[in-house]
Design a protein around this motif. Sequence first.
Motif, short mmCIF file in Angstrom:
data_model
loop_
_atom_site.label_atom_id
_atom_site.label_comp_id
_atom_site.label_asym_id
_atom_site.label_seq_id
_atom_site.Cartn_x
_atom_site.Cartn_y
_atom_site.Cartn_z
N UNK A 1 0.82 -1.20 0.00
CA UNK A 1 0.00 0.00 0.00
C UNK A 1 0.85 1.24 0.00
N UNK A 2 2.18 1.10 0.10
CA UNK A 2 3.08 2.23 0.06
C UNK A 2 3.83 2.21 -1.26
N UNK A 3 3.19 2.62 -2.39
CA UNK A 3 3.81 2.53 -3.71
C UNK A 3 5.05 3.37 -3.84
N UNK A 4 5.21 4.38 -2.94
CA UNK A 4 6.39 5.23 -3.08
C UNK A 4 7.66 4.48 -2.79
N UNK A 5 7.59 3.42 -2.01
CA UNK A 5 8.81 2.70 -1.69
C UNK A 5 8.84 1.29 -2.21
N UNK B 1 14.73 12.03 -9.18
CA UNK B 1 13.72 12.25 -10.22
C UNK B 1 13.40 10.95 -10.96
N UNK B 2 14.41 10.11 -11.16
CA UNK B 2 14.19 8.80 -11.77
C UNK B 2 13.28 7.96 -10.88
N UNK B 3 13.54 7.98 -9.57
CA UNK B 3 12.71 7.21 -8.64
C UNK B 3 11.27 7.70 -8.63
N UNK B 4 11.08 9.02 -8.68
CA UNK B 4 9.73 9.58 -8.70
C UNK B 4 8.98 9.15 -9.95
#
Length: 323
Positions: free
Chosen positions: A43-47, A137-140
């Motif tokens: 549920x934490x797509x950012x990581x 920025x690549x990670x985002x």
Amino acid sequence: MLPKRLLCAAVLCLCFAGAGALAQTTPAVPSAETPPAGSQSGDEPATQPAEEASAPQAPAPAPAMQAPPAATAAPTAAASAPNTPPAMPLAGPVRNIVLVHGAFVDGSSWNGVVAKLQQKGYHVSSVQNPLTSLADDVAATRRVLAREDGPVLLVGHSWGGVVITEVAANAPNVAGLVYVAALAPELHESAVDVMKHAAPMPAGQNISADANGFLWLDRAHYRADLAADVPETVTRVLAAAQVPIAAKAFNEPVDQVGWKEKPSWYVLTTKDRAVSPALQKQMAERIGAKVVPVASSHLAPVSHAGAVADAIDRAARELSRQQ
């Protein structure tokens, strides 16, 4: 007394035997429920975007009880590549557009383009780059890609071209690239390396670094250097809300190059004072992109949103015919 002792011993043996049997059977239940627990962490797509994508493929509870090692292998594989977008099939039309902004602006610089593409029926996502480093920025961008369902057309403006160049090489769900007045570096090139291929542009003379190592464009020159064909009332807002970029980002080279394996298009801005039109033409030829010239300043997504959206639409249609 002896019979009573024997009876007590028998009862104790039965109790220990029952506890042992329970201890042997209870571990199978958690192992069968392990995949749902893992999907909650997704549920934490950012990581953990890759883990989120792999959750639907987790083994059903019954097979997991029969072969626990196979059930635990899937989460381990997902964890090994947390920033890698899911391997999506490239069959079918390209209906997903992911937009990556450049320096000194944020994702709202795409608002006009987003509206035009949505009217055409596309599913559009605009990345919010932190502009703190190329890796950030690549990670985002990868976090946004991980949420797309189906083939994606990845679009970058200005500095965003460096970002999509790096991202696309490691994104199986990216079908093609569109560069909008954007930098398209070769392998191991940085933004600074690319800019050296042309004479200095006026915008570069009005950029300065602050004490924290972030670059800012002088507000007094913002409209002339970036958006000469944008109404002054709009450029005043853009200048006030400009997002600085870490100076170190411009010196960070790409480690992989997506345009070598993905079809590309290039929106060339012929009235650009930030990235030389001659340099844009050179980059477009180097990457083998189909060129779409637009008589625009550097901020074409703002001043010519319709023309940029049409170019993206044509690229998506061409890709769809190839699927």
